[in-house]
Design an enzyme around this catalytic site. Structure first.
Site, PDB file in Angstrom:
ATOM      1  N   TRP A 159      22.983  20.835  29.882  1.00 53.07           N
ATOM      2  CA  TRP A 159      23.395  22.119  29.320  1.00 53.07           C
ATOM      3  C   TRP A 159      23.072  23.255  30.284  1.00 53.07           C
ATOM      4  O   TRP A 159      23.818  24.216  30.421  1.00 53.07           O
ATOM      5  CB  TRP A 159      22.682  22.343  27.981  1.00 53.07           C
ATOM      6  N   HIS A 160      21.937  23.118  31.002  1.00 57.11           N
ATOM      7  CA  HIS A 160      21.526  24.194  31.903  1.00 57.11           C
ATOM      8  C   HIS A 160      22.459  24.340  33.089  1.00 57.11           C
ATOM      9  O   HIS A 160      22.673  25.457  33.571  1.00 57.11           O
ATOM     10  CB  HIS A 160      20.095  23.957  32.397  1.00 57.11           C
ATOM     11  N   GLY A 161      22.975  23.248  33.586  1.00 58.62           N
ATOM     12  CA  GLY A 161      23.843  23.394  34.744  1.00 58.62           C
ATOM     13  C   GLY A 161      24.583  22.111  35.040  1.00 58.62           C
ATOM     14  O   GLY A 161      24.099  21.020  34.735  1.00 58.62           O
TER      15      GLY A 161
END
Lengths: 351, 455
Positions: free
Chosen positions: B317-319
């Site tokens: 989700w972060h990257g």
């Protein structure tokens, strides 16, 4: 004021100070207008009070009081506008900026040509940055450069005025009007940035000149071989900007390109590949100049000026008498004298 | 538009607040003020993505309405799937293509797709609403209220990840209800505290961390440690600052948003860390991923699988990069170890537990920040290089020490502003001084974006 409690007073005070103070500071900067960019600031004398010329010279250009200009780095800054007026004609501003990259010089010259499309005379003082292969990548230095001052929209400048630096310069301008601070840079951009002549100390100057050099190499023997592949790899991206500027100048403008005289120690060693590369750069400049009918005078050579330590404060910066002499040598070269005069102080690469 | 810019602080925010309070007694008008201001706020980044934001919101609301009216619950699943498709397309398409290329050794056609800012946060909020409708926990919200839930500009771009039932009920209350001066005062104070953290801590720490993680950098022992510590503190202050500003701004509109941080660098184990770090994301992952996957109530196997899947997806989700995936998986594995260790009665002294936890988090942040595994490996290798013995500090890293101390100070800025703040003039003058200094500072150059905006 006693310590009050109560949210209404707290919130009013906080809003008043946190929003009110910045707005007041903004109003102060906008009214004093130290960079002379605010469309609605009241009329008053606004001499250049900043140290960073990148912030001060756009105003000189925009005022349009000068029909001729010098562009370059600190190696062109000591050319005195009044002397140039007498020697060449026109009303000169000296817009050479300390440690300016070729791109920064291009941006300023571009602004000048937009404001003054038919200048009487223009001098480009070229030195190493113009021949750098990285000129298109390393466009700026660590010194701030304000691109917003170089466009034609003065209203967008308002977004950049509220900061400590601008406040400081506004304060200096107010201090100047109160008689507390002298004007450092002239209205024509000229500033004698080197120390007074009477404080010149030859031993100290030599210390500066040879600070980064263990010994003086006169010439590489045999010359360093330069292959065709090496030649093919040399790039001079900044010359595209010079081409653009020269192309925009009308035929009647007196166009002068100088290679400025840095000390010999700061020039490539004769016979080296670097010297060959610089010569190739100079030849490209000459080709440009011939195409646009500009004159090229090369002081960046081995001469009595560049060889004599006593002419310099350090390896890049000559003394003011040399600057005066340069103006008379420019006048001499313009008069159609010998392309390679016997005194050997310059060579005319494009007449 | 960034919160810490002069145009936001001195123009956008005061004008929006003035319009909002001018319309305070007319609920529809004041809600439209925020919706339109939020669209303008979002469009200031990239107007191309405004239709996407509006479309995704409309689609979610429309699917929920249709499902509730027709009783076809499959529409809710479709709505969730479509939101995931949008996220996958804009955020992960390039990553998927790169991965397939690397696996198969072939070159595939690529399309450079700009990442719509805040899409990860917005999508999670919309999905949580559809899931809650599916669970029968909520009905169809009013259209304008639903738009406001998604668009409300303080949380639009980088959270906190708000739940519809936290925000929407607050809209009914008049902003002029008793306590308006207090909410405004506390909100502005928190905004200023966040601004100070961003400008004077996070952005300054970035100057220490960035060179260490720059392409081609080869940091030695000291620089690697300094860079890793600086980034750990930068990331915290950058995100905490953003969240504090978001909470403060929302409070100025009379809305309370959930907190996101509770001194995470005081955590004594990894579970505690995730209860204190990006709390609204942890909560989302727990409620919409971990528990539906089985949580810890269906045996060890399910627990391990749920933890690893939830945390790996948290990383993703972060990257869109494998470094984030591995970072998430690493935290998943760490959480399992903590669970097993504590389940077996394992205990260690608090200082040692803190040290072990922080070292683990620090190693994770190196992976999180580094452009690729090779660079992360290089920084981590430098941190354990034998030159450690010869380390001499040239000068004390004052900023690191100050930031480290402030990162564990309690009360947090949010707690201070919301609970402990004493409304007297010295506090107002001190905070105003901080605000003026920060506003002048951000006027010096290009503003530094928030790290979490890229997620």
């Amino acid at each position: 004021m006693g310590i009050f409690t109560g949210w209404t007073r707290y919130t009013k005070l906080l809003i008043g100070l946190a929003f009110g103070l910045p707005l007041m500071l903004f109003a102060f900067v906008a009214l004093v207008d130290p960079y002379d960019v605010v469309p609605f600031s009241p009329p008053m004398a606004r001499p250049p009070m900043d140290i960073n010329q990148r912030f001060m010279y756009p105003a000189i250009v925009r005022r349009g009081a000068y029909d001729s200009a010098v562009f370059g780095t600190s190696t062109s800054r000591l050319l005195v506008p009044d002397q140039l007026n007498a020697a060449i004609g026109g009303r000169f501003a000296n817009l050479a900026m300390n440690a300016a990259t070729a791109y920064e010089q291009y941006r300023l010259a571009d602004l000048f040509l937009r404001r003054t499309p038919r200048p009487k005379a223009v001098i480009f003082g070229l030195d190493a940055p113009w021949c750098s292969g990285k000129a298109d990548v390393e466009r700026f230095t660590f010194r701030p450069f304000p691109p917003w001052m170089y466009d034609d929209d003065r209203w967008n400048d308002l977004a950049y005025l509220l900061n400590g630096k601008t406040l400081e310069i506004a304060g200096r301008l107010v201090g100047h009007h109160l008689g507390l601070m002298p004007q450092r840079i002239g209205w024509d951009g000229y500033e004698r940035f080197v120390p007074p002549e009477e404080s010149y100390d030859a031993a100290r100057a030599r210390g500066h000149i040879y600070a980064e050099t263990s010994g003086r190499i006169e010439r590489r023997e045999p010359p360093e071989p330069v292959s065709e592949a090496m030649r093919a790899s040399w790039r001079f991206p900044a010359l595209g900007w010079l081409d653009d500027l020269l192309a925009r100048l009308p035929a009647e403008t007196d166009k002068l390109i100088l290679f400025t005289p840095v000390h010999l120690i700061a020039q490539p060693v004769a016979g080296s590949a670097a010297a060959a590369q610089e010569e190739a750069c100079k030849q490209q400049v000459v080709a440009l100049a011939q195409r646009h009918k500009a004159r090229v005078i090369d002081f960046r050579i081995d001469s009595d000026i560049t060889r004599n330590d006593l002419n310099y404060w350090d390896k890049l910066h000559f003394r003011t008498p040399i600057a005066d002499r340069l103006v008379s040598l420019i006048a001499e070269a313009r008069s159609g004298a010998d392309a390679a005069p016997a005194h050997g102080l310059y060579r005319v690469l494009a007449p | 538009m960034l919160f810490q810019t002069q145009s936001f602080l001195l123009l956008f925010l005061p004008v929006t607040l003035a319009l909002f309070y001018a319309a305070a007694n007319r609920p529809a008008a004041r809600e439209w003020v925020i919706v339109l201001a939020s669209v303008l706020f979002y469009g200031a980044w990239d107007a191309r993505f405004v239709p996407l934001l509006i479309g995704q919101t409309l689609l979610t609301w429309g699917m929920a309405g249709l499902a509730l009216r027709t009783g076809r619950r499959g529409l809710l699943t479709l709505g969730i799937a479509l939101n995931l498709v949008v996220l996958a397309f804009f955020k992960y398409a390039g990553f998927a293509v790169e991965t397939v290329e690397a696996l198969l050794g072939v070159a595939l056609p690529r399309h450079e797709i700009a990442l719509p800012i805040g899409i990860s946060f917005i999508t999670f909020e919309l999905i949580s609403y559809l899931v809650d409708v599916k669970r029968g926990e909520v009905g169809l919200h009013r259209f304008r209220a639903f738009c406001l839930y998604t668009f409300f500009f303080p949380h639009l771009v980088a959270g906190p990840i708000v739940r519809h039932n936290e925000l929407i009920p607050q809209l009914a209350a008049s902003p002029l209800r008793p306590g308006v001066a207090e909410r405004m005062g506390r909100g502005l104070s928190l905004l200023i505290l966040g601004l100070g953290q961003k400008v004077f801590l996070a952005d300054r720490l970035a100057k220490i961390a960035d060179p260490v993680f720059a392409p081609g950098a080869q940091p030695g022992f000291g620089a690697a440690w300094e860079g890793a510590l600086a980034f750990s503190l930068q990331l915290f202050f950058d995100f905490a600052a953003y969240t504090d500003m978001a909470l403060g701004i929302a409070l100025m509109f009379g809305i309370t948003l959930p907190r996101n941080f509770d001194t995470p660098y005081r955590a004594l184990d990894l579970r505690e860390f995730w209860r204190r770090w990006h709390m609204t994301l942890s909560r989302w992952i727990r409620d919409y991923l971990y528990i539906p996957l089985g949580g810890n109530r269906h045996g060890t196997g399910r627990y391990i699988a749920a933890t690893m899947i939830a945390m790996t997806l948290c990383g993703l989700w972060h990257g869109a990069a494998w470094t984030f995936v591995v970072w998430g998986a690493m935290h998943g594995a760490g959480l399992l170890v903590v669970h097993l260790w504590q389940g077996a009665g394992g205990r260690m002294p608090a200082p040692l537990a803190w040290l072990v936890t922080m070292l683990f988090v620090l190693i994770g942040w190196v992976l999180f920040r580094a452009p690729d595994f090779a660079h992360a490996g290089q920084v981590l290798a430098a941190m354990v290089h034998p030159a450690a013995v010869a380390l001499t500090l040239k000068k004390l890293p004052w900023l690191l020490l100050l930031a480290a101390a402030l990162s564990v100070v309690r009360p947090t800025a949010a707690e201070f502003a919301e609970r402990r703040l004493v409304a007297n003039w010295p506090v107002a003058v001190a905070l105003a001084g901080l605000a003026v200094a920060a506003i002048l500072d951000v006027g010096e150059g290009k503003p530094v974006s928030f790290i979490y905006f890229q997620f």
